[in-house]
Design a protein around this motif. Structure first.
Motif, PDB file in Angstrom:
ATOM      1  N   TRP A 288       4.900  24.901  36.811  1.00 30.95           N
ATOM      2  CA  TRP A 288       5.999  23.936  36.697  1.00 30.95           C
ATOM      3  C   TRP A 288       7.350  24.596  36.485  1.00 30.95           C
TER       4      TRP A 288
ATOM      5  N   TRP B 136      16.575  16.157  36.437  1.00 31.13           N
ATOM      6  CA  TRP B 136      15.371  15.712  35.731  1.00 31.13           C
ATOM      7  C   TRP B 136      15.489  14.267  35.244  1.00 31.13           C
TER       8      TRP B 136
ATOM      9  N   VAL C 184      15.291  19.176  28.689  1.00 31.09           N
ATOM     10  CA  VAL C 184      14.449  20.316  29.091  1.00 31.09           C
ATOM     11  C   VAL C 184      14.945  20.886  30.418  1.00 31.09           C
TER      12      VAL C 184
ATOM     13  N   MET D 120      16.842  24.627  30.707  1.00 24.22           N
ATOM     14  CA  MET D 120      16.203  25.691  31.481  1.00 24.22           C
ATOM     15  C   MET D 120      17.067  26.113  32.648  1.00 24.22           C
TER      16      MET D 120
ATOM     17  N   LEU E 191       8.530  25.937  25.699  1.00 20.35           N
ATOM     18  CA  LEU E 191       8.305  24.642  26.334  1.00 20.35           C
ATOM     19  C   LEU E 191       6.925  24.560  26.976  1.00 20.35           C
TER      20      LEU E 191
ATOM     21  N   LEU F  46       5.996  20.481  25.829  1.00 15.11           N
ATOM     22  CA  LEU F  46       7.070  19.581  26.256  1.00 15.11           C
ATOM     23  C   LEU F  46       7.531  19.819  27.682  1.00 15.11           C
ATOM     24  N   GLY F  47       7.559  21.083  28.107  1.00 16.75           N
ATOM     25  CA  GLY F  47       8.042  21.365  29.451  1.00 16.75           C
ATOM     26  C   GLY F  47       7.261  20.599  30.492  1.00 16.75           C
ATOM     27  N   LYS F  48       5.956  20.844  30.520  1.00 13.75           N
ATOM     28  CA  LYS F  48       5.089  20.181  31.491  1.00 13.75           C
ATOM     29  C   LYS F  48       5.091  18.672  31.301  1.00 13.75           C
ATOM     30  N   PHE F  49       4.972  18.273  30.033  1.00 16.37           N
ATOM     31  CA  PHE F  49       4.784  16.866  29.719  1.00 16.37           C
ATOM     32  C   PHE F  49       5.993  16.038  30.166  1.00 16.37           C
TER      33      PHE F  49
END
Lengths: 125, 794
Positions: free
Chosen positions: A31, A66, A100, A104, B11, B21-24
């Motif tokens: 991901w 996002w 997030v 990033m 994350l 948290l990143g994936k979720f």
């Protein structure tokens, strides 16, 4: 900020949005894979000596990508899951997702830029 | 650079039990992807089916599977079930096997140890070994397993069901053992109750006469499943002699404690009417099993069709075949048999757990090591000792919730290897009474009452399962583990189990009541409930030319047989008692109450509080025992109110005056009025529905994923046995005929995905008492014409 700088920043943002969306078309990659092309973009920015405000442009692009993707997927489906948890929890999920993505992307772009501009400089935001 | 790596790493990791948290939160694969109403996987190809399988989805999301052969059919059933309920079935298999520590960080080790020690995993393994010897069974399970795994292999993180993302663990491949575990879980749910310790203490404390008065076996006002013809009364069924071994030297009384987790009303209704009692002249079968509610729902509705079989009904996610349902020829239903099939043996073991005593000799105590894997921690190794009676569930430092079961062996029919899957596979294909008998003849655990009807006009009921031949009293109390005399070795032969076929009056019913009257030659005991059965008998005896509508009305009947019996007795005691104006008004209204627990009934709440208070006052002695005990059944108290107003139990322990039944009833009424008013003020009115609120909790206790506090009609004693967290988990009515007509509904929805519209879409209709017509298609062509959505597996 003059018009040219604004334009360059905007252009970078659009490039980033494209990267963020395109890298996610493949399910198989991990991901976090989008940070690689974003990092390379940072390197390109230094190389071309573009006056880009890297962290904030990156953050904004990531946040927009996002957040809007979360909202899009929520709206495209019945959106029952977030609805179950109420409007507040839904907003936290969407905003959290933006945070997030923003952090990033911003950090990746900034890192890409700074590792090539000044190897001695300390990494600070 | 370092900051970037740290951030990405942070994350990607999971902290404080939160998902990473990143994936979720990633919109492309995370939680928002679970919003999609239906699986994005369709038009599947490349799978090991020999011919294309068509899956038609009707407007309620019910899959109708049409395959060219049985193996393709079970493959497709596995695939489709996984697409709807993967997390649920997987989670149940973990819970049954005692493996929850693998997926949850902490807090469930004791649960896992208990599951291992009562022998769930062990007995699933031995049952699987038995099933592997039967080609039909193992082929079905194997095909089903392949189907589930074909589905799992397509999943990336994005398609994981929500619960996997929340707990952050991947779906593991399905196995044949997991299917057996799911079936054992059902067995545990239905036969896991016992009160041997409690009854032992009571017998010793009260003595034989008193014990039998307050905790009798068969009592007069019952409607057994089967009336034994021409038998002689079996005295052991009516009066329990104190077994000679049972004395204070055997059990040092005073410290025994029994965790009371059972819900004795966890039962079910089923009845069948022969053609002479129905409008169309064909039999009608009705079934509503009562279970604890959960989200996703316990049942999954489905039609399964292949050459030689076309069946519709509800399945248990994780197991092939339909469990309750009908085909073109027959219909069948099940209710819990409620027999005591779980017994404890008191052992004598050496301090070092090397040997135990048997018939005066010390023999080796074998053990096995259970490895319980733990998430983020080293595995836990647990030693489980095994005697000839069964596993020593509590030993050494592991004493469970109470210390009293320590060093006792558990003998439980669930441990005996048996093949329940084959029963259902055969029932699905059955065409007549012989096929039905053949299907159930080897069925063993848990004991169930099967109801049966066919289009040829036959009706039947069978109390079926492995029930040991016991001497009077054996297994009702803690048994002596040091002698082989206390072991039972044979089961009651299948032919001698309670059963009835085409009775003259044309009605058969089971509702967890006593299976027989006291003319049955074998001794047995169990945890039976009589009120619903009595009410069903009352209604069926007055039924003629029944049709589907009248049967729906009956399944939704909210009259409590017991309340109706009791009310006049209570009212008599209230004559001439001094009451406040408001109390008098309530009493006047109570005179006209018909014992109905409907949504808007104004008296039901008051009556319930009244009766509960009477019980509390009467049985106060039971709370002062040195051990925790259940109180006698309600009908015992009713008999006392009728015939023994001066019974000592009515006297309050803490008061100075001597109370009789009248005083208790009067005081309880005044209390109940007050209590009712305070509840009514809190809940917005005294209507029954405000008090009787039903919830269906998500299996992980995530409250927003469950259904919460819906005002509901019904009561535990009524046929419509809806209560706070349990009740009719599937209402089904089948009218046999040239083509079966069926109606049904369950609280829940077909999908296990909380983001799907099919997750809980049946709940409101179920709670209103509506039924859906079940669309039973004769052919794939017909199914194609009447449905809009279709999958092809090829």
């Amino acid at each position: 900020m003059d018009t040219k700088v604004k334009y360059i920043n905007l252009k970078t943002g659009i490039v980033l949005l494209a990267i963020l969306l395109l890298t996610r078309l493949a399910d198989q990659l991990p991901w976090w894979i989008f940070i690689v092309p974003v990092l390379i973009t940072g390197i390109v920015i230094t190389w071309r000596k573009w006056p880009v405000n890297c962290f904030w442009v990156g953050f904004l692009s990531g946040f927009i990508a996002w957040t809007s993707a979360s909202i899009y997927f929520h709206l495209r489906s019945d959106g029952r899951l977030l609805d179950r948890f109420g409007i507040l929890a839904g907003m936290i999920i969407v905003a959290g997702s933006g945070l997030v993505g923003g952090l990033m992307t911003g950090l990746a772009l900034y890192t890409g830029k700074s590792i090539t501009t000044n190897r001695e400089a300390h990494l600070t935001l | 650079m370092i900051a970037l790596i740290i951030l990405t790493y942070a994350l990607a990791m999971s902290f404080f039990g939160m998902p990473p948290l990143g994936k979720f939160l990633d919109p492309f694969i995370g939680v928002v992807q679970n919003e999609a109403a239906d699986s994005s996987l369709k038009g599947i190809s490349k799978y090991s089916v020999t011919a294309p399988v068509n899956v038609f989805y009707d407007n309620r999301g019910v899959p109708h599977i049409f395959a060219e052969n049985t193996e393709d059919l079970y493959f497709a059933q596995g695939y489709v079930t996984a697409s709807l309920r993967l997390w649920q079935m997987d989670f149940i298999s973990y819970a049954a096997a005692g493996r929850l520590s693998e997926i949850v960080n902490e807090g469930l080790l004791d649960y896992d140890r208990t599951q291992r020690r009562i022998g769930m995993l062990e007995s699933a393994k031995s049952a699987l070994a038995l099933m592997q010897q039967d080609t039909t069974t193992i082929n079905a399970i194997r095909a089903y397993t392949k189907g589930v795994n074909a589905y799992i292999s397509q999943l990336g993180y994005r398609q994981w069901p929500l619960e996997y993302k929340v707990l952050n663990y991947p779906p593991e491949p399905w196995t044949e053992l997991k299917t057996v575990l799911v079936m054992k879980n059902m067995g545990n749910m239905l036969s896991g109750y016992e009160e041997d310790f409690n009854m032992t203490n009571l017998m010793l404390l009260m003595g034989e006469q008193q014990f039998n008065k307050y905790f009798p076996g068969i009592v007069p006002d019952i409607s057994p499943i089967v009336k034994e013809k021409g038998g002689r009364p079996n005295p052991a069924l009516a009066f329990e002699k104190k077994p000679t071994y049972l004395n204070s030297a055997f059990v040092s009384s005073g410290t025994l404690l029994n965790a009371n987790t059972w819900n004795p009303q966890l039962g079910s209704n089923s009845w069948v009417l022969s053609g002479k009692k129905t409008k169309t002249g064909y039999p009608i079968l009705c079934n509503d099993p009562h279970l604890n509610f959960s989200m996703p729902a316990i049942w999954l509705e489905m039609q399964l069709s292949a050459p030689g079989m076309n069946v519709y009904g509800v399945c248990v996610p994780g197991s092939p075949a339909v469990i309750i349902g009908f085909n073109e020829h027959i219909a069948w239903g099940i209710t819990n048999g409620c027999d005591d099939v779980k017994d404890w043996y008191k052992l004598k073991i050496t301090n070092d757990y090397r040997k135990y005593e048997m018939d005066g000799q010390w023999i080796n105590l074998p053990y096995r090591i259970e490895v319980i894997k733990r998430r983020n921690r080293a595995p836990f190794y647990d030693t489980v000792y095994q005697t000839i009676q069964g596993p020593v569930v509590y030993s050494g430092s592991f004493t469970g919730s109470n210390g009293t079961h320590a060093n006792h062996a558990l003998r439980w029919s669930l441990h005996i290897p048996s093949n329940e899957v084959l029963t259902y596979i055969k029932l699905n294909r059955a065409q007549n009474y012989q096929d039905y008998r053949d299907a159930i003849k080897n069925y063993s655990c848990p004991v169930l009452n099967f109801s049966y009807a066919d289009k040829a006009g036959n009706i039947a009921v069978n109390h079926q399962g492995a029930i040991a031949v016991k001497w009077p009293g054996q297994g009702r109390f803690v048994l002596d583990g040091t002698t082989r005399e206390h072991l039972y070795t044979a089961n009651i032969p299948s032919d001698s189990l309670p059963q009835e076929h085409n009775p003259a009056d044309g009605i058969l019913f089971s509702a967890n009541q006593h299976p027989t009257d006291n003319n049955y030659p074998y001794y047995y005991n169990g945890y039976y409930a009589e009120n619903r059965a009595n009410r069903i008998r009352q209604l069926l005896e007055h039924t003629d030319s029944a049709n589907v509508q009248s049967m729906m009305k009956m399944q939704l009947d909210n009259v409590s047989y017991f309340s109706a019996e009791t009310l006049p007795v209570l009212l008599q005691y209230m004559q001439g008692r001094q009451l406040s104006v408001q109390g008098q008004r309530a009493l006047d209204s109570m005179q006209h109450w018909k014992a109905t627990y409907t949504l808007n009934d104004n008296m039901a709440l008051l009556y319930n509080l009244w009766w509960k208070r009477i019980k509390d006052y009467t049985w106060d002695e039971f709370h002062s025992f040195s051990f925790q005990s259940r109180v006698p059944d309600d009908h015992i108290l009713l008999a006392m109110l009728r015939h023994e107003p001066d019974n000592d139990y009515f006297d309050q322990q803490l008061s100075n005056v001597h109370e009789d039944a009248g005083d208790v009833v009067y005081a309880a009424f005044k209390d109940a009025i007050e209590l009712r008013d305070s509840i009514a003020a809190k809940r917005g009115g005294p209507q029954w529905g405000n008090y009787n609120q039903v919830s269906m909790g998500h299996m992980l206790n995530i409250s927003k994923l469950g259904v919460r506090k819906q005002p509901s009609a019904g009561a535990p004693d009524a046929i419509d046995a809806v209560s706070a967290t349990w009740g009719p988990s599937w209402r089904m009515i089948v009218q046999l005929g040239e083509r079966p007509q069926a109606w049904g509904i369950y609280p829940g929805g077909e999908s296990g995905n909380p983001g799907s519209r099919y997750y809980d879409n049946f709940v409101t209709d179920w709670n209103k008492g509506s039924y859906y017509p079940l669309q039973f298609f004769i052919s794939a062509t017909e199914a194609g014409k009447n449905t809009t959505r279709k999958w092809i597996l090829k």
